[in-house]
Design a protein around this motif. Structure first.
Motif, PDB file in Angstrom:
ATOM      1  N   ASP A  98       0.811  -1.226   0.000  1.00 39.34           N
ATOM      2  CA  ASP A  98       0.000   0.000   0.000  1.00 39.34           C
ATOM      3  C   ASP A  98       0.840   1.270   0.000  1.00 39.34           C
ATOM      4  O   ASP A  98       0.329   2.360   0.166  1.00 39.34           O
ATOM      5  N   ARG A  99       2.140   1.136  -0.215  1.00 42.16           N
ATOM      6  CA  ARG A  99       2.963   2.355  -0.227  1.00 42.16           C
ATOM      7  C   ARG A  99       2.920   3.006  -1.623  1.00 42.16           C
ATOM      8  O   ARG A  99       2.720   2.336  -2.634  1.00 42.16           O
ATOM      9  N   PRO A 100       3.134   4.321  -1.670  1.00 44.20           N
ATOM     10  CA  PRO A 100       3.066   4.995  -2.973  1.00 44.20           C
ATOM     11  C   PRO A 100       4.293   4.743  -3.834  1.00 44.20           C
ATOM     12  O   PRO A 100       5.409   4.558  -3.328  1.00 44.20           O
ATOM     13  N   THR A 101       4.071   4.709  -5.121  1.00 40.82           N
ATOM     14  CA  THR A 101       5.148   4.710  -6.111  1.00 40.82           C
ATOM     15  C   THR A 101       4.820   5.822  -7.107  1.00 40.82           C
ATOM     16  O   THR A 101       3.795   6.501  -6.950  1.00 40.82           O
ATOM     17  N   VAL A 102       5.613   5.965  -8.128  1.00 43.04           N
ATOM     18  CA  VAL A 102       5.288   6.985  -9.131  1.00 43.04           C
ATOM     19  C   VAL A 102       4.133   6.548 -10.028  1.00 43.04           C
ATOM     20  O   VAL A 102       3.713   7.289 -10.917  1.00 43.04           O
ATOM     21  N   ASN A 103       3.599   5.349  -9.778  1.00 43.44           N
ATOM     22  CA  ASN A 103       2.483   4.821 -10.601  1.00 43.44           C
ATOM     23  C   ASN A 103       1.311   4.381  -9.725  1.00 43.44           C
ATOM     24  O   ASN A 103       0.693   3.381 -10.016  1.00 43.44           O
ATOM     25  N   GLY A 104       1.022   5.071  -8.651  1.00 46.21           N
ATOM     26  CA  GLY A 104       0.006   4.579  -7.717  1.00 46.21           C
ATOM     27  C   GLY A 104       0.670   3.711  -6.670  1.00 46.21           C
ATOM     28  O   GLY A 104       1.888   3.785  -6.461  1.00 46.21           O
TER      29      GLY A 104
END
Ligand code: FES
Length: 581
Positions: free
Chosen positions: A349-355
């Protein structure tokens, strides 16, 4: 946790401070707009649009990056498509092959260049083009310190090598066949053919060496578009990935998704999990610790050892596994496929540059269970690295035990000590040194300060007369690093290093040394009182640099266990934004 949608207005863009959006907004804006017209652009082509810096490590001298000049054009295409304004910035190239004594000496210089370039120019977001070993951490360290939105475009692996019907892995097979030459098994003719077959295209090394490990780590951190890291450099998909990265960065700028919101503690734990499950390069330990430090995350050797004990190695890729290479890994599902096999060990559930990472993996598939193994059929039960402690390495050392001969993982033998690499190269084949298969080869003077730059000397050569007897592995210990394409029972990154008086400086030829990988220990069998006597008699080696970058490096570089960053770059604190007026 889905990524919160922040939206910025054109007036909230960082670049607005330089350009303004109104003619009346000041002399400086007037001047900057006039100079942009001088570049050949109309005001409507750039005003009010995010400015995207494309940091390009392309160079004629760097075969791993020689295609990045074209890829920058694909990134620009994506940036224009998304309604923003791309500007390409050439930055230092770090060529693992050609830069001496080692590009590691210059990793922090590229990191510094990246940070200051992003800070001092009208940049709203960055696309970082790199891949040859140190360029990935350097670009990400600098971008993390600048803390703008950023997307990393991995250079991609070169095509597999070929020779007489065999598939060759760059680095790994170079060492192997060089030893065959030293053992008299092949001659100059074969070697010449091998030269032509080892590296068939632009791109970085196509084994799971340092480059592939670190670009995979970048993807696991969440700073690439999904699946980017394994696309072969010359595949048309690489161009499409570069354009997609250009489109993506524009959206990230409008969302104001600075790197600090992506490079979290959870992201680094997942990157460590990834590196270990790939059976990746030992160099990743140093670079991930350094990258984490720039992001304000404390990552330690103990994190690697703790995570290693619960992560199986699933990537059956040379040199940790095999016979496969990065192109096989790509077609087997690439990093998304691999991560889907260990998703229970990740922070989805951590953010990335793609959601979120979980969203990124929703459609991930594995197409070949021998390349990306199932959990009940791993290449190795535990992650590919172990962290050692003991009186020879009080601040730690690292071994890639999956690339070692199993019978050497618990071994006691007499030390044969070399004070520097050049002496070792000159004398290693001399039978008078009395080296046997049981000896423990020790190289010192090869650490961050002593190397300098901690060169990849850690796979010490085996004497030719032992190679001829069929000996292909021995216990080797150094304060150096080792190429990610290397293999063998090589204890690396001994900290503190010998150059500053670490215990490695006190070892003498004949001293017994015990390596116990299962017990995670490395022990010098010399009584403490004797070691104290030797310490009292030890004198530090003379310094090499009286001036210049080398002197700065020597003064500021930290030890291997803390990432070899510069102390003044690693420490927290403010760096004021430039005044654009
Ligand atoms: Fe550039 Fe191996 S030489 S990645």
């Amino acid at each position: 946790m889905s990524e919160p949608e922040r939206r910025r207005t054109p007036e909230q863009l960082r670049s607005h401070q330089w350009y303004g959006s109104e003619i009346s907004s000041g002399l400086r804006s007037f001047s900057h707009r006039a100079r942009t017209r001088q570049l050949g652009y109309l005001p409507e082509e750039h005003l009010g649009k995010p400015v995207i810096a494309i940091l390009n490590t392309w160079s004629d001298i760097n075969p791993c990056h020689v295609h990045l000049r074209d890829r920058a054009q694909a990134v620009k295409r994506g940036v224009w498509q998304a309604g923003a304004f791309p500007l390409e910035f050439p930055v230092s190239t770090l060529s693992e092959t050609f830069q001496k004594p080692t590009p590691m000496l210059y990793r922090n210089l590229l990191a510094m260049e990246t940070e200051e370039l992003l800070r001092s120019y009208p940049v709203d977001g960055a696309v970082l083009l790199g891949g040859c070993d140190k360029s990935t951490p350097a670009l990400l360290m600098g971008a993390a310190s600048a803390d703008l939105p950023a997307v990393f475009v991995p250079a991609g692996p070169m095509l597999p090598g070929h020779w007489r019907g065999e598939t060759l892995g760059s680095g790994t097979d170079m060492w192997k066949y060089w030893d065959d030459k030293r053992a008299g098994l092949i001659g100059d003719c074969e070697l010449s053919e091998l030269e032509a077959g080892l590296a068939r295209s632009p791109g970085h090394c196509m084994t799971m060496g340092t480059a592939s490990t670190l670009t995979a780590a970048a993807e696991a951190l969440g700073v690439t578009v999904p699946g980017a890291s394994s696309i072969p450099a010359v595949d048309s998909g690489h161009d499409r990935m570069a354009a997609a990265s250009g489109r993506r960065i524009v959206e990230l700028v409008w969302q104001d998704l600075a790197l600090s919101r992506v490079l979290t503690r959870e992201a680094f734990e997942d990157a460590v999990t990834t590196v270990l499950g790939l059976g990746g390069s030992t160099n990743a330990v140093i670079h991930l610790i350094a990258m984490a430090g720039r992001a304000g995350v404390t990552l330690t050797l103990d994190d690697f050892d703790r995570i290693a004990r619960r992560v199986p190695v699933l990537a059956n890729v040379r040199p940790g596994g095999g016979p496969y290479l990065m192109e096989d890994f790509h077609f087997a599902g690439g990093l998304p496929g691999f991560l889907s096999r260990i998703s229970d060990l990740l922070h989805l559930d951590r953010p990335t540059v793609n959601g979120t990472l979980g969203q990124q993996l929703e459609s991930a598939l594995v197409h070949n269970d021998d390349v990306i193994r199932l959990r009940d059929n791993p290449v190795a039960d535990e992650g590919g690295l172990a962290v050692l402690r003991g009186n020879l390495c009080p601040d730690g050392a690292v071994i890639k035990h999956i690339a070692a001969e199993p019978h050497l993982l618990h071994h006691t033998g007499p030390a044969v000590v070399f004070d520097d690499y050049q002496t070792m190269q000159r004398t290693i084949d001399d039978p008078a040194l009395g080296i046997t298969a049981d000896s423990v080869l020790v190289l010192r003077g090869a650490g961050p300060k002593g190397g300098p730059g901690m060169p990849e000397y850690g796979m010490l050569p085996i004497p030719a007369y032992l190679l001829k007897e069929g000996v292909r592995d021995m216990v080797r210990i150094s304060d150096a690093r080792m190429s990610g394409t290397s293999y063998g029972t090589c204890v690396l990154h001994v900290a503190p290093e010998s150059h500053i008086g670490g215990p490695l400086a006190l070892v003498r030829t004949g001293d017994p040394i015990t390596l116990d990988v299962a017990g995670r220990t490395l022990h010098l069998g010399v009584p403490d009182e004797e070691l104290e006597r030797r310490r009292a008699a030890w004198t530090p080696p003379p310094e090499r640099y009286e001036r210049g970058y080398g002197a700065l490096y020597h003064e500021q570089v930290t030890q291997a266990d803390t990432g070899c960053d510069f102390a003044f770059l690693a420490r927290p604190g403010a760096a004021p934004a430039p005044y654009a007026g």
